[in-house]
Scaffold this active site. Sequence first.
Site, PDB file in Angstrom:
ATOM      1  N   ASN A  10      -4.301  -0.933   3.832  1.00 33.96           N
ATOM      2  CA  ASN A  10      -4.455  -1.633   2.416  1.00 33.96           C
ATOM      3  C   ASN A  10      -4.464  -3.078   2.517  1.00 33.96           C
ATOM      4  O   ASN A  10      -3.336  -3.665   3.177  1.00 33.96           O
ATOM      5  CB  ASN A  10      -3.283  -1.170   1.532  1.00 33.96           C
ATOM      6  CG  ASN A  10      -3.186  -1.545   0.118  1.00 33.96           C
ATOM      7  OD1 ASN A  10      -3.658  -2.918   0.100  1.00 33.96           O
ATOM      8  ND2 ASN A  10      -3.034  -0.913  -0.776  1.00 33.96           N
ATOM      9  N   HIS A  13      -2.946  -7.532   0.004  1.00 36.25           N
ATOM     10  CA  HIS A  13      -2.287  -8.595   0.129  1.00 36.25           C
ATOM     11  C   HIS A  13      -2.788  -9.588   0.975  1.00 36.25           C
ATOM     12  O   HIS A  13      -2.363 -10.968   0.830  1.00 36.25           O
ATOM     13  CB  HIS A  13      -0.729  -8.382   0.362  1.00 36.25           C
ATOM     14  CG  HIS A  13      -0.118  -7.671  -0.872  1.00 36.25           C
ATOM     15  ND1 HIS A  13      -0.080  -8.058  -2.126  1.00 36.25           N
ATOM     16  CD2 HIS A  13       0.260  -6.292  -0.869  1.00 36.25           C
ATOM     17  CE1 HIS A  13       0.416  -6.904  -2.737  1.00 36.25           C
ATOM     18  NE2 HIS A  13       0.596  -5.866  -2.362  1.00 36.25           N
ATOM     19  N   HIS A  46      -6.801  -1.927  -3.979  1.00 38.99           N
ATOM     20  CA  HIS A  46      -6.312  -1.531  -5.256  1.00 38.99           C
ATOM     21  C   HIS A  46      -7.019  -2.694  -6.366  1.00 38.99           C
ATOM     22  O   HIS A  46      -6.540  -3.887  -6.412  1.00 38.99           O
ATOM     23  CB  HIS A  46      -4.747  -1.609  -5.479  1.00 38.99           C
ATOM     24  CG  HIS A  46      -4.311  -1.126  -6.660  1.00 38.99           C
ATOM     25  ND1 HIS A  46      -3.058  -0.788  -7.083  1.00 38.99           N
ATOM     26  CD2 HIS A  46      -4.864  -0.903  -8.006  1.00 38.99           C
ATOM     27  CE1 HIS A  46      -2.762  -0.325  -8.260  1.00 38.99           C
ATOM     28  NE2 HIS A  46      -3.896  -0.625  -8.869  1.00 38.99           N
ATOM     29  N   ARG A  48      -6.644  -3.995  -9.378  1.00 41.94           N
ATOM     30  CA  ARG A  48      -5.649  -3.737 -10.781  1.00 41.94           C
ATOM     31  C   ARG A  48      -6.427  -4.472 -11.970  1.00 41.94           C
ATOM     32  O   ARG A  48      -7.533  -5.420 -11.712  1.00 41.94           O
ATOM     33  CB  ARG A  48      -4.717  -4.754 -10.487  1.00 41.94           C
ATOM     34  CG  ARG A  48      -3.706  -4.165  -9.376  1.00 41.94           C
ATOM     35  CD  ARG A  48      -2.500  -4.835  -9.159  1.00 41.94           C
ATOM     36  NE  ARG A  48      -1.607  -4.641 -10.607  1.00 41.94           N
ATOM     37  CZ  ARG A  48      -0.588  -3.308 -10.466  1.00 41.94           C
ATOM     38  NH1 ARG A  48      -0.191  -2.957  -9.120  1.00 41.94           N
ATOM     39  NH2 ARG A  48       0.104  -3.272 -11.552  1.00 41.94           N
ATOM     40  N   ARG A  52      -5.369  -9.255  -9.818  1.00 42.29           N
ATOM     41  CA  ARG A  52      -4.349 -10.293  -9.216  1.00 42.29           C
ATOM     42  C   ARG A  52      -4.675 -10.562  -7.969  1.00 42.29           C
ATOM     43  O   ARG A  52      -4.019 -11.411  -7.209  1.00 42.29           O
ATOM     44  CB  ARG A  52      -3.026  -9.786  -9.378  1.00 42.29           C
ATOM     45  CG  ARG A  52      -2.354  -8.642  -8.893  1.00 42.29           C
ATOM     46  CD  ARG A  52      -0.888  -8.390  -9.065  1.00 42.29           C
ATOM     47  NE  ARG A  52      -0.715  -8.110 -10.554  1.00 42.29           N
ATOM     48  CZ  ARG A  52       0.360  -7.575 -10.951  1.00 42.29           C
ATOM     49  NH1 ARG A  52       1.240  -6.998  -9.814  1.00 42.29           N
ATOM     50  NH2 ARG A  52       0.569  -6.763 -12.093  1.00 42.29           N
ATOM     51  N   GLU A  73      -8.021   2.379  -4.935  1.00 40.51           N
ATOM     52  CA  GLU A  73      -6.997   2.689  -5.946  1.00 40.51           C
ATOM     53  C   GLU A  73      -7.190   1.908  -7.267  1.00 40.51           C
ATOM     54  O   GLU A  73      -7.429   0.989  -7.089  1.00 40.51           O
ATOM     55  CB  GLU A  73      -5.372   2.154  -5.242  1.00 40.51           C
ATOM     56  CG  GLU A  73      -4.956   2.788  -3.897  1.00 40.51           C
ATOM     57  CD  GLU A  73      -4.009   2.085  -3.569  1.00 40.51           C
ATOM     58  OE1 GLU A  73      -3.322   1.166  -4.147  1.00 40.51           O
ATOM     59  OE2 GLU A  73      -3.358   2.322  -2.533  1.00 40.51           O
ATOM     60  N   THR A 104       2.947  -0.934  -7.925  1.00 39.34           N
ATOM     61  CA  THR A 104       3.015   0.500  -8.535  1.00 39.34           C
ATOM     62  C   THR A 104       4.356   1.041  -8.547  1.00 39.34           C
ATOM     63  O   THR A 104       5.016   1.369  -7.326  1.00 39.34           O
ATOM     64  CB  THR A 104       2.280   1.374  -7.833  1.00 39.34           C
ATOM     65  OG1 THR A 104       0.946   0.626  -7.706  1.00 39.34           O
ATOM     66  CG2 THR A 104       1.523   2.529  -8.440  1.00 39.34           C
ATOM     67  N   GLU A 154      -1.428  11.982  -3.300  1.00 40.33           N
ATOM     68  CA  GLU A 154      -0.417  10.782  -2.200  1.00 40.33           C
ATOM     69  C   GLU A 154       0.934  10.854  -2.751  1.00 40.33           C
ATOM     70  O   GLU A 154       1.101  10.460  -3.860  1.00 40.33           O
ATOM     71  CB  GLU A 154      -1.138   9.401  -2.312  1.00 40.33           C
ATOM     72  CG  GLU A 154      -0.493   8.461  -1.463  1.00 40.33           C
ATOM     73  CD  GLU A 154      -1.398   7.190  -0.999  1.00 40.33           C
ATOM     74  OE1 GLU A 154      -2.524   7.341  -0.955  1.00 40.33           O
ATOM     75  OE2 GLU A 154      -0.780   6.130  -0.834  1.00 40.33           O
ATOM     76  N   HIS A 197       3.542   3.843   0.362  1.00 38.05           N
ATOM     77  CA  HIS A 197       4.110   2.700  -0.305  1.00 38.05           C
ATOM     78  C   HIS A 197       5.607   2.357   0.170  1.00 38.05           C
ATOM     79  O   HIS A 197       6.505   3.123   0.317  1.00 38.05           O
ATOM     80  CB  HIS A 197       4.531   3.248  -1.905  1.00 38.05           C
ATOM     81  CG  HIS A 197       4.331   1.770  -2.923  1.00 38.05           C
ATOM     82  ND1 HIS A 197       5.407   1.070  -2.812  1.00 38.05           N
ATOM     83  CD2 HIS A 197       3.630   1.596  -3.559  1.00 38.05           C
ATOM     84  CE1 HIS A 197       5.047   0.013  -3.591  1.00 38.05           C
ATOM     85  NE2 HIS A 197       4.228   0.356  -4.303  1.00 38.05           N
TER      86      HIS A 197
HETATM   87  N1  PXP Z   1      -0.632   3.939  -1.754  1.00 41.64           N
HETATM   88  C1  PXP Z   1      -0.650   3.638  -2.910  1.00 41.64           C
HETATM   89  C2  PXP Z   1      -1.089   4.453  -3.937  1.00 41.64           C
HETATM   90  C3  PXP Z   1      -0.261   2.255  -3.549  1.00 41.64           C
HETATM   91  O1  PXP Z   1      -0.193   2.042  -4.932  1.00 41.64           O
HETATM   92  C4  PXP Z   1       0.064   1.166  -2.533  1.00 41.64           C
HETATM   93  C5  PXP Z   1       0.327  -0.070  -2.898  1.00 41.64           C
HETATM   94  O2  PXP Z   1      -0.728  -0.870  -3.291  1.00 41.64           O
HETATM   95  C6  PXP Z   1       0.282   1.604  -1.231  1.00 41.64           C
HETATM   96  C7  PXP Z   1      -0.045   3.041  -0.658  1.00 41.64           C
HETATM   97  C8  PXP Z   1       0.434   0.735  -0.074  1.00 41.64           C
HETATM   98  O3  PXP Z   1       1.727   0.098  -0.402  1.00 41.64           O
HETATM   99  P1  PXP Z   1       2.197  -0.885   0.450  1.00 41.64           P
HETATM  100  O4  PXP Z   1       1.545  -2.062   0.185  1.00 41.64           O
HETATM  101  O5  PXP Z   1       3.711  -1.165   0.092  1.00 41.64           O
HETATM  102  O6  PXP Z   1       2.343  -0.703   1.980  1.00 41.64           O
END
Ligand code: PXP
Length: 254
Positions: A10, A13, A46, A48, A52, A73, A104, A154, A197
């Site tokens: 992901n 960030h 994601h 949003r 952001r 996402e 989330t 998930e 997550h």
């Molecule tokens: N899976 C889902 C559905 C999420 O919403 C997120 C966060 O955007 C992640 C995985 C990844 O989480 P993290 O960034 O904490 O590893």
Amino acid sequence: MQRPLRLGVNIDHVATLRNARGGTAPDPVRAAQVAIEVGAHGITAHLREDRRHIVDTDIARLIREITKPLNLEMAATDEMVAIALHTAPHAVCLVPENRTERTTEGGLDVVGGHARLATPVKLLRDNGSRVSLFIEADRGQLEASRDIGAAVVELHTGRYCDLAIAGETDAANDELARLSEAAAYGDEIGLEVHAGHGLTFDTVGPIAAIPEIAELNIGHFLVGEAVFIGFAAAIGEMRRRMDAARAGTAESVR
Ligand code: PXP
């Protein structure tokens, strides 16, 4: 025989860091390319409602420029569904979204939200995307996800990670048992089971060791760790820990 475990990286960030200065660097698409070069099976982003981190042009570029599947996402809003129908990513993971949350916070209520979720799931599926629902480890939510036509769920690992990192071992083990039972049940009723997550080097092992889990999606920790050891090295080390746990050789499997 052991089942393979995919890693979705992901990149949200990387975009958070870019947006802090409002320019173009660091580029999340470049991060996606690095992740793919070092073995990510897919990229997760994601979009949003408040944009952001990831913005619409990032999604358009990811669709055009990356060579592995994109997992988008998003909340199940009309605006997001229209974007997903237009961009047709490989997978769409529907998540609950609350404007004021930092990330989330919980899973989708598929049981109570059937009326609101049924149409988006059908539209996205008919458009060719694999639909995944981000849920808590709960039998009712798993059954509702199957009944609504999702191919994938998930499982939310956030609570497990928070408890494990806080050293609340008994509660973490209870949550791990719930996740493990839910993964087995999801698999039994025909769902592909993913998890994610909050996963870190210290918490990934026990989750990766759950044999029915087919994919982990990990972001924030990898981007943070990149500051210290680099993005490619962080992904490589995460992959190594996932493989060791799946093979049953991880020192850290609790
Ligand atoms: N899976 C889902 C559905 C999420 O919403 C997120 C966060 O955007 C992640 C995985 C990844 O989480 P993290 O960034 O904490 O590893």
